[in-house]
Every structure is written in structure tokens, then in C-alpha cells.
Design a protein around this motif. Structure first.
Motif, PDB file in Angstrom:
ATOM      1  N   THR A  67       0.844  -1.197   0.000  1.00  0.00           N
ATOM      2  CA  THR A  67       0.000   0.000   0.000  1.00  0.00           C
ATOM      3  C   THR A  67       0.875   1.241   0.000  1.00  0.00           C
ATOM      4  O   THR A  67       1.688   1.444   0.898  1.00  0.00           O
ATOM      5  N   ALA A  69       1.021   5.334  -0.106  1.00  0.00           N
ATOM      6  CA  ALA A  69       0.347   6.620   0.053  1.00  0.00           C
ATOM      7  C   ALA A  69       1.061   7.628  -0.832  1.00  0.00           C
ATOM      8  O   ALA A  69       2.294   7.649  -0.892  1.00  0.00           O
ATOM      9  N   GLN A 106      -1.027  -1.167  -4.313  1.00  0.00           N
ATOM     10  CA  GLN A 106      -2.305  -0.496  -4.029  1.00  0.00           C
ATOM     11  C   GLN A 106      -1.968   0.978  -3.795  1.00  0.00           C
ATOM     12  O   GLN A 106      -1.161   1.295  -2.912  1.00  0.00           O
ATOM     13  N   ASP A 108      -2.948   4.747  -2.715  1.00  0.00           N
ATOM     14  CA  ASP A 108      -3.911   5.590  -1.997  1.00  0.00           C
ATOM     15  C   ASP A 108      -3.518   7.047  -2.206  1.00  0.00           C
ATOM     16  O   ASP A 108      -2.468   7.490  -1.735  1.00  0.00           O
ATOM     17  N   SER A 118       0.367   8.863   6.921  1.00  0.00           N
ATOM     18  CA  SER A 118      -0.212   7.555   6.666  1.00  0.00           C
ATOM     19  C   SER A 118       0.742   6.396   7.035  1.00  0.00           C
ATOM     20  O   SER A 118       0.308   5.432   7.663  1.00  0.00           O
ATOM     21  N   ALA A 124      -0.454   2.934   5.616  1.00  0.00           N
ATOM     22  CA  ALA A 124       0.175   2.616   4.330  1.00  0.00           C
ATOM     23  C   ALA A 124       1.535   2.007   4.619  1.00  0.00           C
ATOM     24  O   ALA A 124       2.129   2.266   5.670  1.00  0.00           O
TER      25      ALA A 124
END
Ligand code: ARG
Length: 282
Positions: A67, A69, A106, A108, A118, A124
Motif C-alpha cells: 500500500t 500513500a 495499491q 492511496d 499515513s 500505508a
């Protein structure tokens, strides 16, 4: 100039915090990190195996995913296409890192200051957003090796009487909130003279409308914004030079895995070809 004094002060202050941080989070050498580290030395094929082996032991915010950010309003590092897709140097580099780690990327998208928070809050795994390494940030998060250099540039309207960083004294300066441009300018020229906008483009629009006298922002997006806004120019003298790196949570074992992947991407020319795709050499 003033900036030098302030920066050495920052370095001294940073030392104490870093020393404290070290005590707080020792022992990040896990099996995952040593596997990842050894992958640097191996051949390309063997090393991606090692990297994914490391990935199976990596704990991420969402299992199987990396993830990231970011603030996708910072061309050419990260931007959003008309179709709503993310693209840019950071996006493609993160994708290549995720591939090496056997994770699904992913993305964000959020405000820049939120992206920094984050990773610190465990929402993240990485923040990749043309993030400059600073001592203050090192006190609250860890950074990968640097993958690019950045320059804080000054954008002014053509014919402006601002010709060097020192001329910013007493002027209204537009910046993006939470960025080093904001931090340096408020330190050097006073908070009351610096306006923080949601993103770089909004700051540039404010400059176009005469609401600020200059914008301080990273050179690569500055070039893109100026190209799209006739009547604005970038000063030849830069304001500060910086290193960009990927931020992770303090003590995260992801740092070693990310560094191993980055090392491979640098060595095999992938990183350079991504950069070349978005930045044409002058
Ligand atoms: N390099 C600057 C900093 O770290 C600005 C980065 C802004 N990035 C973005 N995606 N908006 O503070």
C-alpha cells in the motif's frame, strides 16, 4: 545565506532525536531483511526469487499488497490522468518494487501531509511522493536509499523583481502544504509570508492571479506547471537541493526489502528508463 545556518541547526537538533529514535527501535534485522539484503548480490533471476522469498515474510498493511500513500498532483512523479489513472516516475517505480516483492501495488491518493502521516500511523506501507529526506522526518519515519535528487525552485511572473532566493524576503510566497518548500520558506522568511495551498498547481494558479509573488516548489513539477502557464518563469538560482526517498514506518522491515529491490532496479537500468520516459534530458 540564512538557509545554511538554519540547516546546520536542523542537523544538530536532528542528531539528538535520531539518537533517541535509535534506542527506541533497535533490532529490525529480521530473516526477511537478510534475505532481501542477500538478493542484492545475486543474479537478476535468483534475486527476484530472493526478493519474493523475503516478501512472503513481510508483514504489510493488507496481506499480499504493497500500500502506497501518495499525492498524485506532482508531475512527473505522480499524477492522475483524465481517465483517473495514476502515472509517473514514483508510480512506475513502486510498481516495479511491488513486482519484485511479489506484492500487488495499491495506491492511496491523498494530500501530501496526509501521505506522510499515513505510514507513521500504519495505514500505508510506503509513502512515495517525491518525498525529501529531512532530519525532522527521519525522527518520525525511516527512509529507503535515495532514488532521485530534487531541487526547490522559485517560480515568478516574467519581469518580477525577485531574482534570487534572498529577494523572497518580504514577499508573499506560495507553497504546497507540508512540503519542504513550505518549511524552508517559513523558517527563512516567516510564517506570515508563506501561504500553504492544497497542491502545487493551486499555488501556481494563485501566482497567476497575483495572490502571491512567487511559488517555491520542486523543480520537476515547476517545469511542468510553467510550461502550462505562459507568463511564468523559473529562476536560475535554486533555493535548496534535496534527496528523494521512500518513507516507511520507523523500524519497518520493509525498508531492507525496498532497498534491495531499488538496488536491482538501479543496477539493471529500470529506474533510469522510467525516469527517461517522463523527463527528457536537456
Ligand atoms: N519534495 C517535497 C517534500 O518532500 C515536496 C513533495 C511533494 N510531493 C507531492 N507528491 N505533492 O516536501
Amino acid at each position: 545565506m540564512k538557509k545554511i545556518t538554519r540547516r546546520s541547526f536542523m542537523a544538530a537538533a536532528g542528531l539528538t532525536v535520531a539518537a533517541l529514535a535509535l534506542t527506541a527501535c533497535g533490532g529490525s534485522s529480521s530473516t526477511a531483511s537478510s534475505a532481501a539484503a542477500s538478493s542484492v548480490a545475486s543474479s537478476a533471476a535468483a534475486s527476484s526469487e530472493a526478493a519474493s522469498a523475503a516478501a512472503t515474510e513481510l508483514t504489510t498493511v493488507e496481506a499480499g499488497k504493497l500500500t502506497m500513500a501518495t499525492n498524485a498532483a506532482f508531475p512527473p512523479y505522480e499524477m492522475t490522468t483524465d481517465a483517473g489513472e495514476f502515472e509517473g516516475i514514483d508510480i512506475e517505480t513502486a510498481q516495479a518494487i511491488a513486482d519484485k516483492l511479489g506484492l500487488e501495488l495499491q495506491i492511496d491518493d491523498m494530500d501530501f501531509d496526509a501521505a506522510l502521516l499515513s505510514v507513521q500511523q500504519g495505514k500505508a506501507d510506503i509513502v512515495m511522493a517525491g518525498v525529501t529526506v529531512t532530519d525532522e522526518r527521519k525522527a518520525v519515519m525511516d527512509f529507503s536509499d535515495s532514488y532521485a535528487t530534487g531541487i526547490q525552485s522559485i517560480i515568478v511572473p516574467e519581469g518580477s523583481d525577485i531574482a534570487s532566493p534572498d529577494d523572497l524576503a518580504g514577499k508573499k510566497i506560495g507553497t504546497q502544504r507540508g512540503t519542504t518548500g513550505y518549511i524552508y520558506c517559513s523558517d527563512d522568511f516567516g510564517d506570515e509570508n508563506v501561504v500553504a495551498y492544497d497542491d502545487g498547481l493551486t499555488a501556481v494558479q494563485a501566482l497567476n492571479n497575483g495572490q502571491v509573488d512567487a511559488v517555491v516548489i520542486d523543480n520537476a513539477p515547476a517545469k511542468e506547471f510553467v510550461a502550462a502557464n505562459p507568463g511564468l518563469v523559473i529562476l536560475d538560482t535554486s533555493y535548496a537541493e534535496e534527496d528523494y526517498a521512500i518513507g516507511v514506518a520507523k523500524g519497518s522491515s520493509l525498508k531492507d526489502a525496498v532497498n534491495a529491490a531499488l538496488e536491482e532496479l538501479k543496477a539493471d537500468g529500470t529506474l533510469q528508463s522510467i525516469v527517461d520516459k517522463y523527463i527528457t534530458a536537456e
